[in-house]
Design an enzyme around this catalytic site. Structure first.
Site, short mmCIF file in Angstrom:
data_model
loop_
_atom_site.label_atom_id
_atom_site.label_comp_id
_atom_site.label_asym_id
_atom_site.label_seq_id
_atom_site.Cartn_x
_atom_site.Cartn_y
_atom_site.Cartn_z
N TYR A 48 -20.85 41.21 -12.17
CA TYR A 48 -19.29 40.90 -12.65
C TYR A 48 -19.13 40.55 -14.24
O TYR A 48 -18.38 40.38 -14.71
CB TYR A 48 -19.01 39.46 -11.67
CG TYR A 48 -18.84 39.94 -10.25
CD1 TYR A 48 -19.07 41.06 -9.83
CD2 TYR A 48 -18.49 38.82 -9.35
CE1 TYR A 48 -19.03 41.38 -8.40
CE2 TYR A 48 -18.57 39.09 -7.96
CZ TYR A 48 -18.68 40.20 -7.38
OH TYR A 48 -18.73 40.31 -6.28
N LYS A 73 -25.70 37.46 -7.05
CA LYS A 73 -26.50 38.73 -6.38
C LYS A 73 -26.96 39.40 -7.44
O LYS A 73 -26.86 39.28 -8.71
CB LYS A 73 -25.32 39.33 -5.77
CG LYS A 73 -24.29 38.81 -5.05
CD LYS A 73 -23.08 39.67 -4.52
CE LYS A 73 -21.77 38.93 -4.08
NZ LYS A 73 -21.06 38.38 -5.31
N LEU A 188 -8.20 40.35 1.72
CA LEU A 188 -6.79 40.60 1.78
C LEU A 188 -6.62 42.13 1.59
O LEU A 188 -5.63 42.69 1.22
CB LEU A 188 -6.16 39.92 0.74
CG LEU A 188 -6.43 38.12 0.70
CD1 LEU A 188 -5.53 37.73 -0.16
CD2 LEU A 188 -5.48 37.93 2.29
N ILE A 226 -13.75 34.88 0.97
CA ILE A 226 -13.67 34.71 -0.49
C ILE A 226 -12.60 35.41 -1.21
O ILE A 226 -12.91 36.43 -2.05
CB ILE A 226 -15.18 34.90 -1.04
CG1 ILE A 226 -15.71 36.27 -0.53
CG2 ILE A 226 -16.04 33.80 -0.81
CD1 ILE A 226 -16.93 36.77 -1.34
N LYS A 228 -9.81 36.37 -3.88
CA LYS A 228 -9.80 36.22 -5.22
C LYS A 228 -8.36 36.44 -5.70
O LYS A 228 -7.48 37.07 -5.20
CB LYS A 228 -10.47 37.47 -5.94
CG LYS A 228 -10.37 37.33 -7.50
CD LYS A 228 -10.58 38.79 -8.11
CE LYS A 228 -9.16 39.31 -8.16
NZ LYS A 228 -9.09 40.61 -8.78
N SER A 229 -8.01 35.70 -6.77
CA SER A 229 -6.68 35.74 -7.36
C SER A 229 -6.63 35.21 -8.49
O SER A 229 -7.55 34.24 -8.99
CB SER A 229 -5.35 34.87 -6.70
OG SER A 229 -4.18 35.11 -7.25
N ARG A 234 -1.17 31.33 -6.06
CA ARG A 234 -1.90 31.95 -5.25
C ARG A 234 -3.21 31.40 -4.87
O ARG A 234 -3.62 31.53 -3.50
CB ARG A 234 -1.70 33.43 -5.17
CG ARG A 234 -0.53 34.12 -5.15
CD ARG A 234 -0.44 35.56 -5.45
NE ARG A 234 0.59 36.28 -5.37
CZ ARG A 234 1.07 37.46 -5.83
NH1 ARG A 234 0.11 38.27 -6.53
NH2 ARG A 234 2.33 37.93 -5.77
N ASN A 238 -3.92 30.11 -1.20
CA ASN A 238 -5.09 30.64 -0.35
C ASN A 238 -5.90 29.69 0.14
O ASN A 238 -6.64 30.02 1.13
CB ASN A 238 -5.81 32.01 -1.09
CG ASN A 238 -4.90 33.01 -1.58
OD1 ASN A 238 -4.12 33.21 -1.00
ND2 ASN A 238 -5.50 33.67 -2.32
#
Length: 271
Positions: A48, A73, A188, A226, A228-229, A234, A238
């Site tokens: 990432y 990871k 989502l 998990i 994400k936003s 939001r 969440n």
């Protein structure tokens, strides 16, 4: 303030928040917002490119290290025993942490055929106390069987793409039989469910957002999720999913949406 997040207990006794913040394609600002709003689990990865952002947000938050569950990871090109150990050292250095709570093999990368050696490296990292738990991501039942047949540590978690359009019933059942926690990335469907004609009226009846309804579905199935936003409102919404429940009929209506559609790569072919 949102309600306290329940925890799941991993197969080695470590506890993990059932709802966390996915840090894919976000930066320090969004991670800091999540921590400010009560998230205590942050999921990142070397791929990432934002492990340093996670570390900075953690340090600036003032939250005690042992109160935040940090996952990262190892990437496909770093797989292999020695290269995984080196990749983990690099991740810790970017995070500026002494340990992570969960370290995952990001993909099985079947054409590389290196995940057994990679897993041995994760076992050493765990034995050395530098990861409190180890697991995998995007592994298929055959990959998990290969690991289990090798006779080593049973993964604590398999983090997979999972949402109402891709419910992964066979894989979740395998996890349940072997004591592996199911963690949903893309819970989502990358926003693809938020205007669905089966979700929107259900959310309206409950006075909730469509995202809250889908996250509640995950929690009631027992998944870790998990979301994400990048939007502060939001991010807050969440996490605000612990003061209502879906009925059996609601759960059945969402279960009917499974059509096998992925939003991300297929682990059969992603290397």
């Amino acid at each position: 303030m949102t309600a306290a997040v329940p925890a799941v207990t991993l197969n080695n006794g470590v506890t993990m928040p059932q709802l966390g913040f996915g840090a894919f394609q976000v930066g320090e600002k969004e991670i800091a917002t999540a921590l400010e709003n009560g998230y205590r689990s942050i999921d990142t990865a070397s791929a990432y490119g934002n492990e340093s952002d996670v570390g900075r947000a953690l340090r600036s938050s003032g939250i005690a290290r042992d109160e935040v569950f940090v996952t990262t990871k190892v990437w496909n090109t770093d797989q292999g025993y020695g290269s995984t150990l080196a990749a983990f050292d690099a991740s810790l250095a970017r995070l500026r942490l002494d340990y992570v709570d969960l370290y995952l093999v990001h993909w099985p990368a079947p054409a590389r055929n290196t995940y057994l050696d990679t897993w041995r490296a994760l076992e050493k990292i765990h034995a050395d106390g530098r990861a409190r738990a180890i697991g995998v991501s995007n592994f298929r039942p055959a990959d998990l069987l290969h690991l289990l047949d090798a006779g080593g540590t049973v993964p604590a978690v398999n983090q997979i793409e999972l949402h109402p359009h891709l419910q992964q019933a066979e894989l979740r059942a395998f996890h349940a039989r072997h004591g592996i926690v199911t963690e949903a990335w893309g819970p989502l469907a990358r926003g693809g469910l938020l205007r669905h004609p089966a979700i929107v009226p259900l959310a309206g009846r409950l006075g909730r957002t469509p995202a809250q309804v889908v996250l509640r579905w995950h929690l009631q199935l027992g998944n870790v999720a998990i979301p994400k936003s990048a939007t502060p409102e939001r991010i807050r919404q969440n996490l605000d999913v612990f003061d209502f429940e879906l009925t059996d009929a609601d759960m059945a209506a969402i279960a009917a949406l499974d059509n096998g559609t992925r939003t991300g790569p297929d682990p059969d072919f992603f290397n």
